[in-house]
Design a protein around this motif. Structure first.
Motif, PDB file in Angstrom:
ATOM      1  N   ALA A  83       0.813  -1.214   0.000  1.00 61.72           N
ATOM      2  CA  ALA A  83       0.000   0.000   0.000  1.00 61.72           C
ATOM      3  C   ALA A  83       0.841   1.257   0.000  1.00 61.72           C
ATOM      4  O   ALA A  83       0.372   2.310  -0.366  1.00 61.72           O
ATOM      5  N   LYS A  96      -5.118  -1.442   5.573  1.00 61.85           N
ATOM      6  CA  LYS A  96      -5.591  -2.070   4.343  1.00 61.85           C
ATOM      7  C   LYS A  96      -6.432  -3.292   4.671  1.00 61.85           C
ATOM      8  O   LYS A  96      -6.047  -4.126   5.478  1.00 61.85           O
ATOM      9  N   MET A 122      -9.730   0.669   2.330  1.00 57.54           N
ATOM     10  CA  MET A 122      -8.942   1.212   3.421  1.00 57.54           C
ATOM     11  C   MET A 122      -9.854   1.557   4.592  1.00 57.54           C
ATOM     12  O   MET A 122     -10.966   2.059   4.413  1.00 57.54           O
ATOM     13  N   SER A 181      -9.868   1.428  -1.951  1.00 61.54           N
ATOM     14  CA  SER A 181      -8.438   1.642  -2.155  1.00 61.54           C
ATOM     15  C   SER A 181      -8.166   1.925  -3.629  1.00 61.54           C
ATOM     16  O   SER A 181      -8.376   1.083  -4.488  1.00 61.54           O
TER      17      SER A 181
END
Length: 574
Positions: free
Chosen positions: A31, A45, A55, A66
């Motif tokens: 991430a 995450k 997220m 995300s």
């Protein structure tokens, strides 16, 4: 039902069919390239069962898809009420009468923050984040407990290993919630292979109350049956109920276990045996420490203190604060001080008439102080909480303590020998095998230890008996070939196992590498190295007791909630 990898503690815990699973908490390396390190620290995450990523805000638990765009995450951090409240600014979130507990949100706050989380996910968050207001969520918590227990039970059932139990008993008293009943917590130890790496695990199986109407043995049997590991045990260790463990050993359900020697290893931990050995010198130690205490008190009094400092400086002794300012019950500190400042005490009687020379130890007492100090320091090292997680060097430590005890207590050699024989009967074979599964120790090393413990004339007989036991254990674990076969795994391990000299060897890493070459011995090591000979639940028990007191201090809570909370927290614990 999807079984979680309970052996892998890198995640936040298991999930139900496509529910939320935390795959990278706090520092998801993947991430970072998407979100950037400045935003990453504020989000966790998450991955759904279908692979969809999103997220989770670490402060208010609001969810965001995300993507490579971080502007919506940045905007959220500027407006996140919960985040602002951490710094004292912004408006409070709407909450019920419950107050925020320990820096985390209460159940009511979490429910208001994210309506998309169902009750089961909410309880999991509450447990992993340490939220203690659980009374109003009892039914949901118990459902999570049943669900996670089923998953963990299925996981243990599929592991191709034997399990070691450690049982701790404590009386827990609380004026508002519990009476002075005895409680036992049962922890299972095992070695799992996670991502092709050996890992020693300790997990809770049960937390049970033993009142006047309960039977300890039946309670333990019930826990073992619930978890279906009663036929896969290698050891049961309990310092408080050693006399009752024989009933578990004779239980039909455990008779199928085939640990070294063909029987279940059951007794108290080696901590208990060490305490028996140190008790042999306790009387002498108390007498010496009492005299040393009077000497310490004297040299700290004004008429003598300055003269003592002068003597220390004159003799070039290091004044590092190791001389106690007053008497202490710590025998190691007192004995070390007496030995270190011996010359200063002798000099003091020459330069200060106020110093009572009768307080100085005699030569014989100094000699005894050194020997007793060696015993106590060796036992302290052996009892250190995290130093020895696997039993491959225990026999070496026991050998050292035995020899020091013989030197310190030659008048009572029978007592020392009696405890030695008791130790060997209970633990000797399996600890010798554990040592031989360490590539730093060979036949000559074992011979040296056997000679020190049993005498040089008996070395060959004990070595012969040991290798007979080792080969029998090898056969019980499925090893093929006879003892003299030149092509067998046994023969190769005896003659070509790459002996090394590495003081701080991680034995689990070594066996992870060698498991393919020596598969039978690897299975033996995987079981034997899980036995908690020294570390029962002493350290774990303290943590659990804190959890119990914390939970009881937050709200009135019944035992069902308490057991569910403690067990699930252990199963989900990072």
């Amino acid at each position: 039902m999807e079984n979680p990898s309970y052996g892998d503690d890198d995640g936040a815990g298991p999930s139900r069919h496509g529910r939320l699973t935390n795959t990278n908490v706090g520092n998801p390396s993947g991430a970072q390239t998407i979100l950037g390190p400045d935003i990453l620290q504020h989000f966790e995450k998450r991955v759904e069962g279908n692979g969809k990523e999103w997220m989770l805000c670490s402060y208010c638990f609001k969810r965001y898809v995300s993507t490579k765009q971080t502007s919506h995450l940045r905007r959220h951090m500027n407006t996140c009420a919960s985040n602002r409240n951490r710094g004292g600014g912004g408006e409070d979130l709407p909450v019920s009468r419950d107050e925020q507990i320990g820096g985390y949100h209460t159940a009511d706050q979490l429910a208001l923050i994210d309506q998309q989380l169902n009750d089961l996910d909410l309880i999991r968050l509450m447990i992993t984040r340490g939220i203690r207001s659980l009374a109003s969520k009892k039914s949901v918590l118990l459902e999570v407990y049943r669900e996670e227990k089923e998953k963990f039970c299925n996981y243990l059932e599929k592991l191709p290993v034997r399990f070691s139990l450690a049982i701790e008993e404590k009386a827990i008293s609380d004026d508002t919630a519990m009476s002075d009943d005895a409680y036992i917590w049962i922890t299972v130890s095992y070695i799992d292979v996670i991502n092709n790496h050996w890992s020693l695990k300790n997990k809770m199986l049960g937390f049970r109350k033993i009142d006047s109407g309960s039977d300890y043995v039946e309670t333990v049997k019930g826990v073992l049956s619930e978890w279906m590991i009663d036929r896969k045990l290698i050891s049961v260790i309990d310092d408080n109920n050693k006399d009752k463990l024989g009933d578990i050993q004779s239980w039909d359900n455990v008779q199928d276990s085939l640990p070294p020697g063909g029987h279940l290893i059951y007794d108290g931990s080696l901590n208990h045996m060490l305490s028996e050995w140190t008790s042999i010198v306790q009387g002498q130690a108390d007498t010496l420490v009492e005299k040393i205490g009077s000497c310490v008190a004297c040299v700290n009094e004004p008429p003598v203190k300055s003269s003592f400092r002068y003597a220390v400086q004159e003799l070039g002794l290091e004044d590092d604060g190791s001389m106690p300012k007053k008497r202490t019950d710590n025998k190691i500190i007192m004995l070390e001080a007496a030995l270190k400042f011996r010359r200063a005490f002798d000099r003091l009687k020459e330069i200060n008439d106020d110093f009572d020379v009768n307080l100085i130890l005699t030569d014989r007492e100094y000699s005894m102080a050194g020997k007793i100090l060696d015993v106590l320091k060796c036992c302290k090292l052996a009892n250190s909480e995290d130093r020895f997680l696997t039993p491959n060097i225990y026999i070496q430590i026991i050998c050292e303590i035995y020899m020091k005890l013989v030197l310190a207590n030659p008048e009572d050699l029978d007592s020392v020998t009696k405890i030695r024989d008791s130790f060997w009967e209970k633990y000797g074979v399996v600890l010798a095998i554990a040592a031989f599964l360490d590539p730093r120790f060979d036949r000559d090393t074992l011979g040296q230890w056997f000679g020190e413990i049993f005498g040089r004339d008996n070395v060959d007989a004990h070595l012969e008996q040991f290798f007979d036991n080792l080969f029998q254990c090898y056969k019980e674990y499925g090893g093929s070939g006879d003892i003299d076969s030149t092509s067998s795994e046994y023969r190769e391990y005896m003659t070509d196992r790459d002996l090394i000299q590495t003081p701080n060897l991680d034995i689990l890493i070594w066996w992870n590498v060698k498991a393919e070459r020596f598969p039978t011995f690897a299975r033996m090591a995987q079981d034997i190295f899980s036995i908690p000979f020294y570390t029962t639940l002493t350290h774990l028990g303290s943590e659990l007791e804190q959890e119990i007191n914390s939970a009881m201090g937050a709200t009135e809570i019944d035992f069902d909630i308490l057991e569910a909370y403690i067990c699930v927290k252990s199963w989900l614990k990072n």
